[in-house]
Design a protein around this motif. Structure first.
Motif, mmCIF file in Angstrom:
data_model
loop_
_atom_site.group_PDB
_atom_site.id
_atom_site.type_symbol
_atom_site.label_atom_id
_atom_site.label_comp_id
_atom_site.label_asym_id
_atom_site.label_seq_id
_atom_site.Cartn_x
_atom_site.Cartn_y
_atom_site.Cartn_z
ATOM 1 N N VAL A 1 7.076 -7.579 -6.654
ATOM 2 C CA VAL A 1 5.809 -8.273 -6.875
ATOM 3 C C VAL A 1 4.766 -7.834 -5.857
ATOM 4 O O VAL A 1 5.047 -7.739 -4.660
ATOM 5 N N LEU A 2 3.561 -7.607 -6.336
ATOM 6 C CA LEU A 2 2.413 -7.350 -5.483
ATOM 7 C C LEU A 2 1.524 -8.596 -5.477
ATOM 8 O O LEU A 2 0.972 -8.968 -6.493
ATOM 9 N N LEU A 3 1.396 -9.213 -4.310
ATOM 10 C CA LEU A 3 0.516 -10.376 -4.188
ATOM 11 C C LEU A 3 -0.894 -9.972 -3.755
ATOM 12 O O LEU A 3 -1.836 -10.739 -3.912
ATOM 13 N N TYR A 4 -1.007 -8.771 -3.217
ATOM 14 C CA TYR A 4 -2.309 -8.242 -2.777
ATOM 15 C C TYR A 4 -2.329 -6.746 -3.029
ATOM 16 O O TYR A 4 -1.334 -6.052 -2.811
ATOM 17 N N TYR A 5 -3.476 -6.245 -3.481
ATOM 18 C CA TYR A 5 -3.648 -4.821 -3.745
ATOM 19 C C TYR A 5 -5.145 -4.559 -3.852
ATOM 20 O O TYR A 5 -5.942 -5.471 -4.112
ATOM 21 N N PRO A 6 -5.573 -3.330 -3.646
ATOM 22 C CA PRO A 6 -7.009 -3.024 -3.742
ATOM 23 C C PRO A 6 -7.535 -3.274 -5.149
ATOM 24 O O PRO A 6 -6.898 -2.919 -6.134
ATOM 25 N N LEU A 7 -8.680 -3.912 -5.228
ATOM 26 C CA LEU A 7 -9.320 -4.153 -6.527
ATOM 27 C C LEU A 7 -10.381 -3.086 -6.794
ATOM 28 O O LEU A 7 -11.026 -2.601 -5.865
#
Length: 257
Positions: A251-257
């Motif tokens: 799971v990725l909870l944060y990533y570049p938008l």
């Protein structure tokens, strides 16, 4: 992020609508994510805001600080939730509400009691009982005629949640029953494991080995003076949680938008 003591199951969570795309992985070291969009933690929204994310700090394997707080439509990255540990006790305090404190008694790294204080006055207590494939919680607000009983049921093989029941009683009589069915689990590790003391949403998410992506909540009201002595037929809502995953399926909870 503020502890919501009386809302035990987050029944009114909105559906998540982000795309479940595979993107390049970011670090989830030992189930200790350092950032997470509020969308994935406790405030699902239709559109992710790049500036609205929590930051997490750990010490000796324990979560000790969360940066960020959303009040209404205003997000403050400079508001903090603090977790301190001493012996078998964990204390949660808030930079944005100095009157509010949650104190847990722990046993084998699991809560067995929680007390909510406002200005040093007890506002309510929770007690936790652990049985085979089951957790029972009893919540008693101070100066209230209501009592709340929560039971979480687990699959003994997968160690994931199957169902939870929240029963509200008033003066010993049933008022309302909320039943939640959890399904569509992924195969990813659970990144919320160390966040369970912080809020009721995170407690629910922290309990399983993997991550549920669907909740079916049925609420039934019984004939009771609190309900105008009228029973209401069960009503059901479905909430879907959509996560992004890295190339390893985590799971990725944060990533570049």
């Amino acid at each position: 992020m503020k502890k919501i003591f009386y809302v035990l199951l987050g029944i009114c969570m909105l559906s998540c609508n982000s795309n479940e795309d595979t993107v390049e992985e970011t670090s989830i070291q030992d189930l200790q994510p350092d950032k997470a969009y509020i969308h994935y933690v406790d405030r699902p929204t239709n559109n992710l805001n790049a500036d609205w994310y929590y930051r997490f700090n750990y010490e000796n394997g324990n979560l000790i600080k969360i940066s960020g707080w959303l009040k209404g439509k205003i997000f403050s990255s400079d508001a903090y939730t603090y977790l301190t540990y001493q012996g078998n006790e964990a204390k949660i305090s808030y930079s944005f509400d100095s009157d509010l404190t949650n104190v847990y008694t722990l046993q084998n790294n699991r809560p067995i009691k929680e007390v909510l204080y406002i200005q040093d006055y007890v506002q309510g207590t929770k007690t936790y009982t652990y049985e085979n494939d089951k957790i029972k919680i009893y919540l008693k607000p101070t100066n209230s005629l209501s009592d709340y009983f929560v039971t979480y049921y687990f699959n003994p093989v997968t160690k994931n949640l199957i169902k939870s029941e929240l029963l509200r009683k008033s003066q010993g009589t049933d008022v309302e029953l909320s039943t939640t069915i959890y399904s569509d689990f992924d195969n990813a590790q659970n990144p919320f494991k160390k966040m369970g003391l912080v809020s009721d949403d995170l407690y629910e998410k922290s309990l399983s080995a993997n991550n549920f992506r669907k909740k079916e909540v049925t609420v039934e009201q019984f004939a009771h003076p609190a309900n105008g002595n009228v029973a209401m037929p069960p009503s059901t809502t479905i909430q879907e949680l959509t996560y992004k995953y890295d190339s390893k399926g985590q799971v990725l909870l944060y990533y570049p938008l």
